[in-house]
Design a protein around this motif. Structure first.
Motif, mmCIF file in Angstrom:
data_model
loop_
_atom_site.group_PDB
_atom_site.id
_atom_site.type_symbol
_atom_site.label_atom_id
_atom_site.label_comp_id
_atom_site.label_asym_id
_atom_site.label_seq_id
_atom_site.Cartn_x
_atom_site.Cartn_y
_atom_site.Cartn_z
ATOM 1 N N ASN A 60 80.376 -14.793 66.113
ATOM 2 C CA ASN A 60 80.330 -13.667 67.065
ATOM 3 C C ASN A 60 78.963 -13.510 67.726
ATOM 4 O OD1 ASN A 60 83.010 -13.038 66.458
ATOM 5 N ND2 ASN A 60 82.379 -11.705 64.758
ATOM 6 N N LEU A 61 78.312 -14.636 68.003
ATOM 7 C CA LEU A 61 77.043 -14.573 68.718
ATOM 8 C C LEU A 61 77.306 -14.232 70.179
ATOM 9 C CD1 LEU A 61 75.157 -17.724 67.354
ATOM 10 C CD2 LEU A 61 74.791 -15.339 66.711
ATOM 11 N N ILE A 62 76.437 -13.394 70.753
ATOM 12 C CA ILE A 62 76.507 -13.068 72.181
ATOM 13 C C ILE A 62 75.582 -14.035 72.910
ATOM 14 C CG2 ILE A 62 76.140 -11.314 73.939
ATOM 15 C CD1 ILE A 62 76.615 -9.200 71.853
ATOM 16 N N ILE A 63 76.151 -14.931 73.715
ATOM 17 C CA ILE A 63 75.377 -15.977 74.381
ATOM 18 C C ILE A 63 74.588 -15.376 75.548
ATOM 19 C CG2 ILE A 63 75.475 -18.220 75.491
ATOM 20 C CD1 ILE A 63 76.430 -18.198 72.597
ATOM 21 N N LEU A 64 73.268 -15.556 75.517
ATOM 22 C CA LEU A 64 72.410 -15.094 76.606
ATOM 23 C C LEU A 64 71.959 -16.250 77.491
ATOM 24 C CD1 LEU A 64 70.197 -12.454 74.763
ATOM 25 C CD2 LEU A 64 72.274 -12.074 76.083
ATOM 26 N N THR A 65 71.555 -17.352 76.870
ATOM 27 C CA THR A 65 71.231 -18.576 77.589
ATOM 28 C C THR A 65 71.845 -19.733 76.811
ATOM 29 O OG1 THR A 65 69.160 -19.085 76.417
ATOM 30 C CG2 THR A 65 69.020 -17.559 78.280
ATOM 31 N N LYS A 66 71.621 -20.958 77.269
ATOM 32 C CA LYS A 66 72.203 -22.111 76.592
ATOM 33 C C LYS A 66 71.683 -22.251 75.173
ATOM 34 C CE LYS A 66 73.178 -27.011 77.279
ATOM 35 N NZ LYS A 66 73.052 -28.163 78.196
ATOM 36 N N TYR A 67 70.428 -21.850 74.940
ATOM 37 C CA TYR A 67 69.823 -22.051 73.632
ATOM 38 C C TYR A 67 69.593 -20.753 72.858
ATOM 39 C CZ TYR A 67 68.864 -26.816 75.171
ATOM 40 O OH TYR A 67 69.003 -28.120 75.614
ATOM 41 N N CYS A 68 69.758 -19.605 73.484
ATOM 42 C CA CYS A 68 69.436 -18.337 72.833
ATOM 43 C C CYS A 68 70.625 -17.380 72.883
ATOM 44 C CB CYS A 68 68.225 -17.678 73.489
ATOM 45 S SG CYS A 68 66.711 -18.677 73.406
ATOM 46 N N SER A 69 70.786 -16.643 71.792
ATOM 47 C CA SER A 69 71.894 -15.705 71.675
ATOM 48 C C SER A 69 71.415 -14.450 70.954
ATOM 49 C CB SER A 69 73.054 -16.332 70.894
ATOM 50 O OG SER A 69 73.431 -17.571 71.454
#
Length: 307
Positions: free
Chosen positions: A157-166
């Motif tokens: 359930n990670l919220i994706i912010l960028t390709k490498y960061c959540s």
């Protein structure tokens, strides 16, 4: 499509960084020459600096995605870059709001209650900017705690912010608290911008009617620069408000997807950086003093060539 967004972003970032750097250097030059710099000059310098840092962070994030950097994805880098990016975004809102308030105070008549703030020293602006930094850092503290690398596949359930960061999962109470603080802060600053803009529009309209009543086709020499500066701030606020709401709508769709969508995130990045790129160009094109500097430099160069 991915490469198209990247090319458009780097072109946009190049213009934005160059224009903001040029604006910042010119204001530093003016601040060095003037014994009592105007509060609006200090605020414009701060806005240019914030936008430069913001664009540089975006360039780092996009470059890591473009070159598939295998060493980018770690929690510390994600926390640092995302937190700093959010701080710069908050400072952009706060500083634009402050700029509109300062211009409203500048044009206010002596009979207005705003006139009492006209005689404040430039040092007060630095205290206000320090407070805005503290406020933006406070609103972005959740990213320091919850930003993680997207390579942490052991979390769900990670919220994706960028390709490498959540964003790692958080309780509904914590999530609701930070969302409420962020939205209430943004709405408050945007609301103040709109109120100060409405005040300036009403003031200019009344002044225009008064000038027509006196059968004058132009304002006095002293009022003309103030009117031009006021129109510039009104244009900046208008651009900011439109871009803010478009960016907010795209952000909501991005969060609802809970997945990395390069097209959606690329669109959001381009939209979010429109104001950062356009604002220095608007300020540069409307500042009479900057135009005079260019004219004087051109005359000096022409004179040297003649000699």
């Amino acid at each position: 499509m991915f490469n198209l967004f990247k090319k458009a972003f780097f072109f946009q970032a190049g213009i934005g960084i160059s224009a903001n750097t040029f604006l910042l250097l010119l204001h530093i030059f003016k601040l060095h020459l003037e014994h009592r710099p105007k509060p609006t000059d200090v605020t414009s310098s701060h806005l240019a600096f914030v936008h430069i840092v913001n664009l540089l962070i975006e360039v780092i994030l996009v470059s890591s995605e473009l070159f598939e950097s295998p060493h980018f994805g770690n929690d510390f880098k994600c926390k640092a870059l995302l937190s700093l990016s959010r701080v710069m975004r908050g400072l952009s809102i706060c500083t634009t709001c402050l700029l509109s308030m300062l211009q409203a105070i500048t044009i206010s008549p002596s009979t207005s209650w705003l006139a009492r703030f006209k005689n404040k020293s430039t040092n007060d602006i630095f205290y206000i900017l320090f407070f805005l930094w503290f406020l933006s850092l406070s609103f972005s503290s959740n990213l320091i705690i919850y930003a993680v690398s997207s390579s942490n596949r052991n979390q769900t359930n990670l919220i994706i912010l960028t390709k490498y960061c959540s964003l790692s999962p958080m309780s509904y109470i914590i999530k609701g608290l930070f969302v409420t603080l962020t939205i209430s802060g943004d709405v408050s600053f945007v609301g103040i911008m709109l109120l100060s803009s409405a005040y300036m529009v009403i003031f200019l309209s009344r002044h225009q009617r008064r000038s027509q009543h006196l059968h004058s086709t132009s304002l006095s020499p002293r009022a003309s620069p103030e009117k031009r500066a006021t129109q510039t701030i009104l244009l900046l606020v208008s651009i900011f408000v439109v871009i803010y709401w478009v960016d907010l709508i795209i952000s909501i769709f991005s969060i609802l997807l809970w997945a990395y969508d390069p097209v959606l995130l690329g669109s959001q990045r381009l939209v979010a950086n429109v104001y950062v790129t356009v604002s220095p160009l608007v300020l540069l094109s409307s500042d009479k003093r900057i135009i005079n500097i260019f004219q004087n430099l051109r005359q000096k160069v022409h004179q040297l060539l003649i000699d």
